[in-house]
Design a protein around this motif. Structure first.
Motif, mmCIF file in Angstrom:
data_model
loop_
_atom_site.group_PDB
_atom_site.id
_atom_site.type_symbol
_atom_site.label_atom_id
_atom_site.label_comp_id
_atom_site.label_asym_id
_atom_site.label_seq_id
_atom_site.Cartn_x
_atom_site.Cartn_y
_atom_site.Cartn_z
ATOM 1 N N ARG A 175 0.759 26.656 -4.339
ATOM 2 C CA ARG A 175 0.209 25.322 -4.109
ATOM 3 C C ARG A 175 1.188 24.244 -4.557
ATOM 4 N N LEU A 176 1.903 24.522 -5.598
ATOM 5 C CA LEU A 176 2.892 23.543 -6.047
ATOM 6 C C LEU A 176 3.992 23.358 -5.014
ATOM 7 N N SER A 177 4.396 24.443 -4.389
ATOM 8 C CA SER A 177 5.480 24.260 -3.409
ATOM 9 C C SER A 177 4.966 23.500 -2.196
ATOM 10 N N ALA A 178 3.690 23.661 -1.889
ATOM 11 C CA ALA A 178 3.107 22.850 -0.817
ATOM 12 C C ALA A 178 3.083 21.390 -1.242
ATOM 13 N N TRP A 179 2.773 21.164 -2.492
ATOM 14 C CA TRP A 179 2.748 19.792 -3.016
ATOM 15 C C TRP A 179 4.142 19.173 -2.954
ATOM 16 N N ILE A 180 5.137 19.948 -3.336
ATOM 17 C CA ILE A 180 6.524 19.464 -3.287
ATOM 18 C C ILE A 180 6.882 19.044 -1.871
ATOM 19 N N GLU A 181 6.417 19.830 -0.914
ATOM 20 C CA GLU A 181 6.727 19.518 0.482
ATOM 21 C C GLU A 181 6.072 18.197 0.905
ATOM 22 N N ARG A 182 4.852 17.965 0.481
ATOM 23 C CA ARG A 182 4.189 16.690 0.779
ATOM 24 C C ARG A 182 4.930 15.549 0.116
ATOM 25 N N PHE A 183 5.318 15.794 -1.114
ATOM 26 C CA PHE A 183 6.047 14.799 -1.887
ATOM 27 C C PHE A 183 7.340 14.416 -1.157
ATOM 28 N N ALA A 184 8.067 15.422 -0.745
ATOM 29 C CA ALA A 184 9.324 15.170 -0.034
ATOM 30 C C ALA A 184 9.068 14.445 1.275
ATOM 31 N N ALA A 185 7.995 14.813 1.956
ATOM 32 C CA ALA A 185 7.678 14.186 3.237
ATOM 33 C C ALA A 185 7.416 12.691 3.052
ATOM 34 N N HIS A 186 6.726 12.348 1.976
ATOM 35 C CA HIS A 186 6.456 10.934 1.736
ATOM 36 C C HIS A 186 7.750 10.149 1.591
ATOM 37 N N PHE A 187 8.646 10.667 0.788
ATOM 38 C CA PHE A 187 9.870 9.912 0.547
ATOM 39 C C PHE A 187 10.840 9.992 1.715
ATOM 40 N N ALA A 188 10.669 11.009 2.526
ATOM 41 C CA ALA A 188 11.484 11.075 3.743
ATOM 42 C C ALA A 188 11.178 9.865 4.620
ATOM 43 N N ASN A 216 0.818 -1.210 0.000
ATOM 44 C CA ASN A 216 0.000 0.000 0.000
ATOM 45 C C ASN A 216 0.851 1.258 0.000
ATOM 46 N N ALA A 217 1.938 1.199 0.758
ATOM 47 C CA ALA A 217 2.806 2.371 0.831
ATOM 48 C C ALA A 217 3.327 2.726 -0.554
ATOM 49 N N ILE A 218 3.645 1.714 -1.326
ATOM 50 C CA ILE A 218 4.122 1.975 -2.681
ATOM 51 C C ILE A 218 2.996 2.549 -3.538
ATOM 52 N N ALA A 219 1.857 1.874 -3.493
ATOM 53 C CA ALA A 219 0.747 2.306 -4.350
ATOM 54 C C ALA A 219 0.238 3.691 -3.982
ATOM 55 N N SER A 220 0.405 4.063 -2.716
ATOM 56 C CA SER A 220 -0.185 5.323 -2.260
ATOM 57 C C SER A 220 0.466 6.554 -2.868
ATOM 58 N N VAL A 221 1.613 6.378 -3.480
ATOM 59 C CA VAL A 221 2.239 7.519 -4.140
ATOM 60 C C VAL A 221 1.334 8.049 -5.240
ATOM 61 N N GLN A 222 0.479 7.175 -5.723
ATOM 62 C CA GLN A 222 -0.436 7.588 -6.778
ATOM 63 C C GLN A 222 -1.325 8.740 -6.322
ATOM 64 N N LEU A 223 -1.698 8.764 -5.054
ATOM 65 C CA LEU A 223 -2.512 9.864 -4.535
ATOM 66 C C LEU A 223 -1.771 11.181 -4.675
ATOM 67 N N LEU A 224 -0.461 11.114 -4.443
ATOM 68 C CA LEU A 224 0.373 12.306 -4.565
ATOM 69 C C LEU A 224 0.481 12.770 -6.010
ATOM 70 N N THR A 225 0.845 11.830 -6.867
ATOM 71 C CA THR A 225 1.038 12.224 -8.273
ATOM 72 C C THR A 225 -0.286 12.711 -8.862
ATOM 73 N N ASP A 226 -1.350 12.100 -8.412
ATOM 74 C CA ASP A 226 -2.663 12.504 -8.884
ATOM 75 C C ASP A 226 -2.949 13.963 -8.529
ATOM 76 N N ASP A 227 -2.705 14.314 -7.276
ATOM 77 C CA ASP A 227 -2.891 15.704 -6.856
ATOM 78 C C ASP A 227 -2.014 16.628 -7.693
ATOM 79 N N GLY A 228 -0.800 16.195 -7.907
ATOM 80 C CA GLY A 228 0.108 17.004 -8.711
ATOM 81 C C GLY A 228 -0.432 17.228 -10.114
ATOM 82 N N MET A 229 -0.962 16.178 -10.699
ATOM 83 C CA MET A 229 -1.523 16.300 -12.043
ATOM 84 C C MET A 229 -2.660 17.317 -12.070
ATOM 85 N N ARG A 230 -3.444 17.306 -11.027
ATOM 86 C CA ARG A 230 -4.552 18.264 -10.964
ATOM 87 C C ARG A 230 -4.025 19.696 -10.935
#
Lengths: 154, 154
Positions: free
Chosen positions: B8-21, A102-116
DNA sequence: GATCCCCTTCGGTCGACACTGAAATCATCG
DNA sequence: CGATGATTTCAGTGTCGACCGAAGGGGATC
Protein backbone atom coordinates in the motif's frame (compact mmCIF):
# COMPACT_ATOMS: atom_id res chain seq x y z
CA UNK A 1 13.82 58.25 -30.15
CA UNK A 2 11.43 56.37 -27.89
CA UNK A 3 9.43 53.32 -28.78
CA UNK A 4 5.69 53.60 -29.10
CA UNK A 5 3.18 52.47 -26.58
CA UNK A 6 1.91 49.65 -28.74
CA UNK A 7 5.41 48.31 -29.20
CA UNK A 8 5.96 48.31 -25.48
CA UNK A 9 2.62 46.68 -24.95
CA UNK A 10 3.49 43.84 -27.27
CA UNK A 11 6.72 43.34 -25.34
CA UNK A 12 4.65 43.28 -22.18
CA UNK A 13 2.32 40.68 -23.69
CA UNK A 14 5.30 38.53 -24.46
CA UNK A 15 6.51 38.70 -20.85
CA UNK A 16 3.02 37.94 -19.70
CA UNK A 17 2.81 34.89 -21.93
CA UNK A 18 6.25 33.73 -20.84
CA UNK A 19 5.21 33.77 -17.21
CA UNK A 20 2.19 31.58 -17.80
CA UNK A 21 4.12 29.33 -20.13
CA UNK A 22 6.13 28.34 -17.06
CA UNK A 23 2.90 27.35 -15.42
CA UNK A 24 2.00 25.11 -18.30
CA UNK A 25 -0.18 27.39 -20.41
CA UNK A 26 0.81 27.24 -24.08
CA UNK A 27 2.66 30.29 -25.30
CA UNK A 28 -0.03 31.28 -27.74
CA UNK A 29 -2.70 30.92 -25.06
CA UNK A 30 -0.75 33.30 -22.86
CA UNK A 31 -0.39 35.76 -25.69
CA UNK A 32 -4.12 35.72 -26.28
CA UNK A 33 -4.73 36.39 -22.61
CA UNK A 34 -2.30 39.26 -22.47
CA UNK A 35 -3.55 40.74 -25.68
CA UNK A 36 -7.21 40.57 -24.72
CA UNK A 37 -6.40 42.27 -21.43
CA UNK A 38 -5.14 45.43 -23.11
CA UNK A 39 -6.49 45.58 -26.65
CA UNK A 40 -8.77 48.26 -27.92
CA UNK A 41 -11.57 47.55 -28.64
CA UNK A 42 -12.01 44.84 -26.08
CA UNK A 43 -13.49 42.25 -28.40
CA UNK A 44 -11.64 40.42 -31.12
CA UNK A 45 -12.38 37.70 -33.61
CA UNK A 46 -10.20 34.65 -34.02
CA UNK A 47 -9.00 35.95 -37.36
CA UNK A 48 -7.92 39.24 -35.83
CA UNK A 49 -6.05 37.46 -33.07
CA UNK A 50 -4.36 35.25 -35.62
CA UNK A 51 -3.12 38.27 -37.49
CA UNK A 52 -2.13 40.36 -34.48
CA UNK A 53 -0.30 37.57 -32.74
CA UNK A 54 1.11 36.04 -35.91
CA UNK A 55 -0.16 32.60 -35.03
CA UNK A 56 -1.88 30.07 -37.23
CA UNK A 57 -5.65 29.93 -37.25
CA UNK A 58 -5.46 26.40 -35.87
CA UNK A 59 -3.41 27.39 -32.85
CA UNK A 60 -5.69 30.31 -32.14
CA UNK A 61 -8.71 28.07 -32.35
CA UNK A 62 -7.24 25.44 -30.05
CA UNK A 63 -6.12 27.94 -27.46
CA UNK A 64 -9.33 29.95 -27.52
CA UNK A 65 -11.24 26.76 -26.95
CA UNK A 66 -9.06 26.03 -23.95
CA UNK A 67 -9.35 29.56 -22.53
CA UNK A 68 -13.10 29.64 -23.00
CA UNK A 69 -13.22 26.28 -21.31
CA UNK A 70 -11.45 27.46 -18.18
CA UNK A 71 -13.58 30.59 -18.28
CA UNK A 72 -10.86 33.19 -18.70
CA UNK A 73 -12.24 34.22 -22.08
CA UNK A 74 -15.84 34.45 -23.19
CA UNK A 75 -17.13 33.88 -26.66
CA UNK A 76 -19.94 35.93 -28.06
CA UNK A 77 -21.79 35.15 -31.21
CA UNK A 78 -24.23 37.56 -32.80
CA UNK A 79 -26.91 37.02 -35.32
CA UNK A 80 -25.96 38.53 -38.58
CA UNK A 81 -22.28 38.16 -37.82
CA UNK A 82 -20.39 35.17 -39.03
CA UNK A 83 -17.41 35.87 -36.82
CA UNK A 84 -17.57 35.19 -33.09
CA UNK A 85 -16.05 37.79 -30.80
CA UNK A 86 -13.82 36.94 -27.90
CA UNK A 87 -13.09 38.98 -24.84
CA UNK A 88 -11.42 38.67 -21.48
CA UNK A 89 -13.59 37.63 -18.59
CA UNK A 90 -11.96 39.42 -15.67
CA UNK A 91 -14.34 37.78 -13.23
CA UNK A 92 -12.90 34.36 -13.90
CA UNK A 93 -9.48 35.22 -12.56
CA UNK A 94 -10.65 34.58 -9.04
CA UNK A 95 -11.53 30.98 -9.91
CA UNK A 96 -8.30 30.64 -11.77
CA UNK A 97 -6.28 31.64 -8.74
CA UNK A 98 -8.44 29.67 -6.39
CA UNK A 99 -7.65 26.55 -8.36
CA UNK A 100 -3.96 27.20 -7.87
CA UNK A 101 -4.32 27.67 -4.14
CA UNK A 102 -6.42 24.53 -3.92
CA UNK A 103 -3.80 22.58 -5.80
CA UNK A 104 -1.29 23.47 -3.13
CA UNK A 105 -3.59 22.74 -0.23
CA UNK A 106 -4.72 19.45 -1.73
CA UNK A 107 -1.39 17.84 -0.98
CA UNK A 108 -2.73 17.56 2.52
CA UNK A 109 -5.08 14.80 1.35
CA UNK A 110 -2.03 12.86 0.22
CA UNK A 111 0.03 13.36 3.34
CA UNK A 112 -3.00 12.54 5.40
CA UNK A 113 -3.43 9.19 3.68
CA UNK A 114 0.24 8.54 4.16
CA UNK A 115 -0.03 9.25 7.86
CA UNK A 116 -2.82 6.74 8.13
CA UNK A 117 -0.71 4.09 6.47
CA UNK A 118 2.03 4.74 8.99
CA UNK A 119 -0.18 4.84 12.06
CA UNK A 120 1.24 2.50 14.64
CA UNK A 121 4.77 3.46 13.77
CA UNK A 122 5.27 7.02 15.03
CA UNK A 123 9.01 6.75 14.65
CA UNK A 124 8.79 6.06 10.98
CA UNK A 125 6.04 8.65 10.45
CA UNK A 126 8.10 11.54 11.74
CA UNK A 127 9.30 12.82 8.38
CA UNK A 128 5.88 12.72 6.81
CA UNK A 129 4.38 14.29 9.90
CA UNK A 130 6.45 17.42 9.49
CA UNK A 131 5.23 17.81 5.94
CA UNK A 132 1.66 16.88 6.80
CA UNK A 133 1.66 19.43 9.57
CA UNK A 134 2.56 22.21 7.16
CA UNK A 135 0.03 21.22 4.55
CA UNK A 136 -2.61 20.76 7.24
CA UNK A 137 -2.09 24.34 8.25
CA UNK A 138 -2.23 25.53 4.64
CA UNK A 139 -5.43 23.65 3.95
CA UNK A 140 -6.97 25.54 6.85
CA UNK A 141 -5.56 28.95 6.14
CA UNK A 142 -5.65 29.25 2.38
CA UNK A 143 -9.41 28.79 2.01
CA UNK A 144 -9.93 31.09 4.99
CA UNK A 145 -7.74 33.74 3.43
CA UNK A 146 -9.55 33.35 0.17
CA UNK A 147 -12.87 34.10 1.81
CA UNK A 148 -11.55 37.49 2.77
CA UNK A 149 -10.66 38.42 -0.78
CA UNK A 150 -11.76 41.89 -1.78
CA UNK A 151 -14.49 42.59 -4.28
CA UNK A 152 -13.54 43.89 -7.68
CA UNK A 153 -12.97 47.66 -7.80
CA UNK A 154 -15.62 49.74 -9.44
CA UNK B 1 -6.85 -11.46 2.02
CA UNK B 2 -5.55 -7.96 2.60
CA UNK B 3 -2.57 -6.36 0.97
CA UNK B 4 0.52 -5.65 3.03
CA UNK B 5 1.51 -2.28 4.33
CA UNK B 6 4.52 -2.04 2.06
CA UNK B 7 2.39 -2.72 -0.99
CA UNK B 8 0.00 0.00 0.00
CA UNK B 9 2.86 2.34 0.66
CA UNK B 10 4.27 1.84 -2.80
CA UNK B 11 0.84 2.63 -4.21
CA UNK B 12 0.84 5.76 -2.09
CA UNK B 13 4.29 6.71 -3.38
CA UNK B 14 2.97 6.38 -6.91
CA UNK B 15 0.06 8.73 -6.17
CA UNK B 16 2.45 11.11 -4.51
CA UNK B 17 4.72 11.12 -7.54
CA UNK B 18 1.76 11.55 -9.86
CA UNK B 19 0.67 14.67 -8.03
CA UNK B 20 4.03 16.33 -8.34
CA UNK B 21 4.42 15.18 -11.91
CA UNK B 22 1.49 17.50 -12.67
CA UNK B 23 3.49 20.30 -11.18
CA UNK B 24 6.40 19.58 -13.44
CA UNK B 25 8.56 17.36 -11.25
CA UNK B 26 9.79 14.29 -13.15
CA UNK B 27 8.02 11.09 -12.20
CA UNK B 28 11.14 9.47 -10.85
CA UNK B 29 11.95 12.56 -8.81
CA UNK B 30 8.52 12.36 -7.22
CA UNK B 31 8.99 8.69 -6.47
CA UNK B 32 12.27 9.40 -4.75
CA UNK B 33 10.60 12.09 -2.65
CA UNK B 34 7.71 9.87 -1.65
CA UNK B 35 9.96 6.94 -0.95
CA UNK B 36 12.40 8.90 1.18
CA UNK B 37 9.49 10.26 3.20
CA UNK B 38 8.44 6.84 4.41
CA UNK B 39 11.33 4.42 4.03
CA UNK B 40 12.99 2.67 6.88
CA UNK B 41 15.81 3.35 7.56
CA UNK B 42 15.63 6.95 6.56
CA UNK B 43 18.82 7.04 4.52
CA UNK B 44 19.37 5.37 1.19
CA UNK B 45 22.10 5.16 -1.37
CA UNK B 46 21.53 5.87 -5.04
CA UNK B 47 21.96 2.20 -5.81
CA UNK B 48 19.26 1.24 -3.31
CA UNK B 49 16.86 3.79 -4.72
CA UNK B 50 17.57 2.51 -8.21
CA UNK B 51 16.66 -0.99 -7.16
CA UNK B 52 13.66 -0.13 -5.02
CA UNK B 53 12.11 2.20 -7.56
CA UNK B 54 13.16 0.16 -10.57
CA UNK B 55 14.74 3.13 -12.27
CA UNK B 56 18.04 3.36 -14.07
CA UNK B 57 21.07 4.59 -12.21
CA UNK B 58 21.22 7.53 -14.59
CA UNK B 59 17.70 8.68 -13.83
CA UNK B 60 18.27 8.33 -10.12
CA UNK B 61 21.45 10.35 -10.37
CA UNK B 62 19.85 13.14 -12.39
CA UNK B 63 16.84 13.42 -10.15
CA UNK B 64 18.82 13.23 -6.91
CA UNK B 65 20.98 16.03 -8.20
CA UNK B 66 17.87 18.10 -8.88
CA UNK B 67 16.29 17.33 -5.51
CA UNK B 68 19.47 18.07 -3.63
CA UNK B 69 19.70 21.28 -5.58
CA UNK B 70 16.29 22.51 -4.52
CA UNK B 71 17.08 21.35 -1.01
CA UNK B 72 14.36 18.76 -0.56
CA UNK B 73 16.93 15.99 -0.21
CA UNK B 74 20.28 16.11 1.50
CA UNK B 75 23.33 14.10 0.55
CA UNK B 76 25.67 12.77 3.16
CA UNK B 77 29.04 11.28 2.47
CA UNK B 78 31.06 9.43 5.07
CA UNK B 79 34.69 8.59 5.20
CA UNK B 80 35.20 4.91 4.74
CA UNK B 81 31.99 4.62 2.77
CA UNK B 82 32.08 4.82 -0.95
CA UNK B 83 28.34 5.18 -1.21
CA UNK B 84 26.68 8.51 -0.39
CA UNK B 85 23.47 8.42 1.59
CA UNK B 86 20.44 10.47 0.74
CA UNK B 87 17.60 11.48 2.99
CA UNK B 88 14.57 13.74 3.03
CA UNK B 89 15.09 17.24 4.35
CA UNK B 90 11.72 18.01 5.89
CA UNK B 91 12.83 21.53 6.73
CA UNK B 92 13.09 22.47 3.08
CA UNK B 93 9.40 21.97 2.42
CA UNK B 94 8.67 25.41 3.76
CA UNK B 95 10.91 26.99 1.13
CA UNK B 96 9.44 24.76 -1.49
CA UNK B 97 5.92 25.94 -0.71
CA UNK B 98 6.99 29.52 -0.30
CA UNK B 99 8.35 29.48 -3.82
CA UNK B 100 4.97 28.38 -5.05
CA UNK B 101 3.15 31.13 -3.21
CA UNK B 102 5.65 33.68 -4.45
CA UNK B 103 5.14 32.51 -8.01
CA UNK B 104 1.46 33.33 -7.71
CA UNK B 105 1.99 36.68 -6.05
CA UNK B 106 4.69 37.68 -8.51
CA UNK B 107 2.14 38.14 -11.25
CA UNK B 108 1.44 41.43 -9.57
CA UNK B 109 4.76 42.73 -10.87
CA UNK B 110 3.54 42.03 -14.37
CA UNK B 111 0.10 43.53 -13.99
CA UNK B 112 1.67 46.52 -12.33
CA UNK B 113 3.94 47.15 -15.29
CA UNK B 114 0.98 46.76 -17.57
CA UNK B 115 -0.99 49.33 -15.60
CA UNK B 116 1.86 51.77 -15.97
CA UNK B 117 1.86 51.32 -19.73
CA UNK B 118 -1.83 52.06 -19.79
CA UNK B 119 -1.74 55.06 -17.51
CA UNK B 120 -3.48 57.93 -19.17
CA UNK B 121 -6.13 55.67 -20.59
CA UNK B 122 -8.28 54.54 -17.67
CA UNK B 123 -10.98 53.26 -19.96
CA UNK B 124 -8.64 50.84 -21.64
CA UNK B 125 -7.00 49.84 -18.39
CA UNK B 126 -10.18 48.62 -16.78
CA UNK B 127 -9.77 44.96 -17.58
CA UNK B 128 -6.19 44.82 -16.39
CA UNK B 129 -7.10 46.80 -13.33
CA UNK B 130 -9.49 44.12 -12.12
CA UNK B 131 -6.75 41.51 -12.39
CA UNK B 132 -4.10 43.80 -10.94
CA UNK B 133 -6.34 44.52 -7.98
CA UNK B 134 -6.63 40.85 -7.16
CA UNK B 135 -2.94 40.14 -7.49
CA UNK B 136 -2.14 43.25 -5.53
CA UNK B 137 -4.17 41.92 -2.68
CA UNK B 138 -2.49 38.51 -2.95
CA UNK B 139 0.96 39.97 -2.94
CA UNK B 140 0.07 41.65 0.34
CA UNK B 141 -1.71 38.79 1.99
CA UNK B 142 0.26 35.73 0.96
CA UNK B 143 3.57 36.84 2.46
CA UNK B 144 1.71 38.02 5.56
CA UNK B 145 -0.01 34.69 5.91
CA UNK B 146 3.27 32.92 5.43
CA UNK B 147 4.79 34.79 8.34
CA UNK B 148 2.19 33.26 10.61
CA UNK B 149 3.07 29.71 9.64
CA UNK B 150 3.46 27.33 12.55
CA UNK B 151 6.74 25.86 13.66
CA UNK B 152 7.40 22.21 12.97
CA UNK B 153 5.84 19.86 15.54
CA UNK B 154 8.15 18.16 17.98
C1' DG C 1 -29.10 26.95 -53.19
C1' DA C 2 -24.82 29.14 -54.39
C1' DT C 3 -21.22 31.83 -52.71
C1' DC C 4 -18.26 33.66 -49.38
C1' DC C 5 -16.03 33.89 -45.04
C1' DC C 6 -14.75 32.24 -40.88
C1' DC C 7 -13.88 28.76 -37.76
C1' DT C 8 -12.67 24.11 -36.38
C1' DT C 9 -10.61 19.72 -37.30
C1' DC C 10 -6.87 16.94 -38.41
C1' DG C 11 -2.57 14.98 -40.15
C1' DG C 12 2.23 16.04 -39.93
C1' DT C 13 6.47 18.32 -38.24
C1' DC C 14 9.43 19.91 -34.79
C1' DG C 15 11.56 20.49 -30.44
C1' DA C 16 11.81 19.39 -25.56
C1' DC C 17 12.38 16.35 -22.07
C1' DA C 18 12.33 11.98 -19.32
C1' DC C 19 14.50 7.91 -19.33
C1' DT C 20 17.93 4.26 -20.28
C1' DG C 21 22.35 1.88 -20.29
C1' DA C 22 27.07 1.98 -21.18
C1' DA C 23 31.27 4.34 -20.59
C1' DA C 24 33.96 7.46 -17.94
C1' DT C 25 35.09 9.16 -13.43
C1' DC C 26 35.87 9.11 -8.65
C1' DA C 27 36.79 7.38 -4.05
C1' DT C 28 38.18 3.75 -1.06
C1' DC C 29 40.83 -0.18 0.25
C1' DG C 30 44.16 -3.85 -0.15
C1' DC D 1 49.41 1.65 -7.38
C1' DG D 2 45.89 -1.40 -8.97
C1' DA D 3 41.42 -3.24 -8.02
C1' DT D 4 36.78 -2.67 -6.62
C1' DG D 5 32.45 -0.70 -6.20
C1' DA D 6 29.77 3.42 -6.53
C1' DT D 7 28.26 7.64 -8.96
C1' DT D 8 28.05 10.84 -12.71
C1' DT D 9 28.16 11.84 -17.52
C1' DC D 10 26.64 11.28 -22.05
C1' DA D 11 24.74 9.75 -26.36
C1' DG D 12 20.72 7.69 -28.03
C1' DT D 13 15.69 6.51 -27.88
C1' DG D 14 10.91 7.25 -27.31
C1' DT D 15 7.09 10.04 -26.01
C1' DC D 16 4.47 14.04 -25.70
C1' DG D 17 2.71 18.32 -26.80
C1' DA D 18 2.76 22.82 -29.27
C1' DC D 19 2.35 24.54 -33.55
C1' DC D 20 1.27 24.93 -38.51
C1' DG D 21 -1.52 24.93 -42.62
C1' DA D 22 -4.66 22.67 -45.60
C1' DA D 23 -9.01 20.61 -45.90
C1' DG D 24 -13.66 20.42 -44.37
C1' DG D 25 -17.93 22.26 -42.32
C1' DG D 26 -21.34 26.00 -40.84
C1' DG D 27 -23.42 30.35 -41.07
C1' DA D 28 -24.71 34.41 -43.33
C1' DT D 29 -25.85 36.99 -47.46
C1' DC D 30 -27.38 37.32 -52.01
Amino acid sequence: MSVGRETRLSAWIERFAAHFAEEGIPLIGGRILGYLLVCQPVERTAAELSQELEASSGSISTNLKYLVNVGLVTKRTRRGRQAAEYRINEKAWTDFIQRKLNAIASVQLLTDDGMRLLSGDPERAMRLKAVDHLYGWLSEELPALWERRPASPK
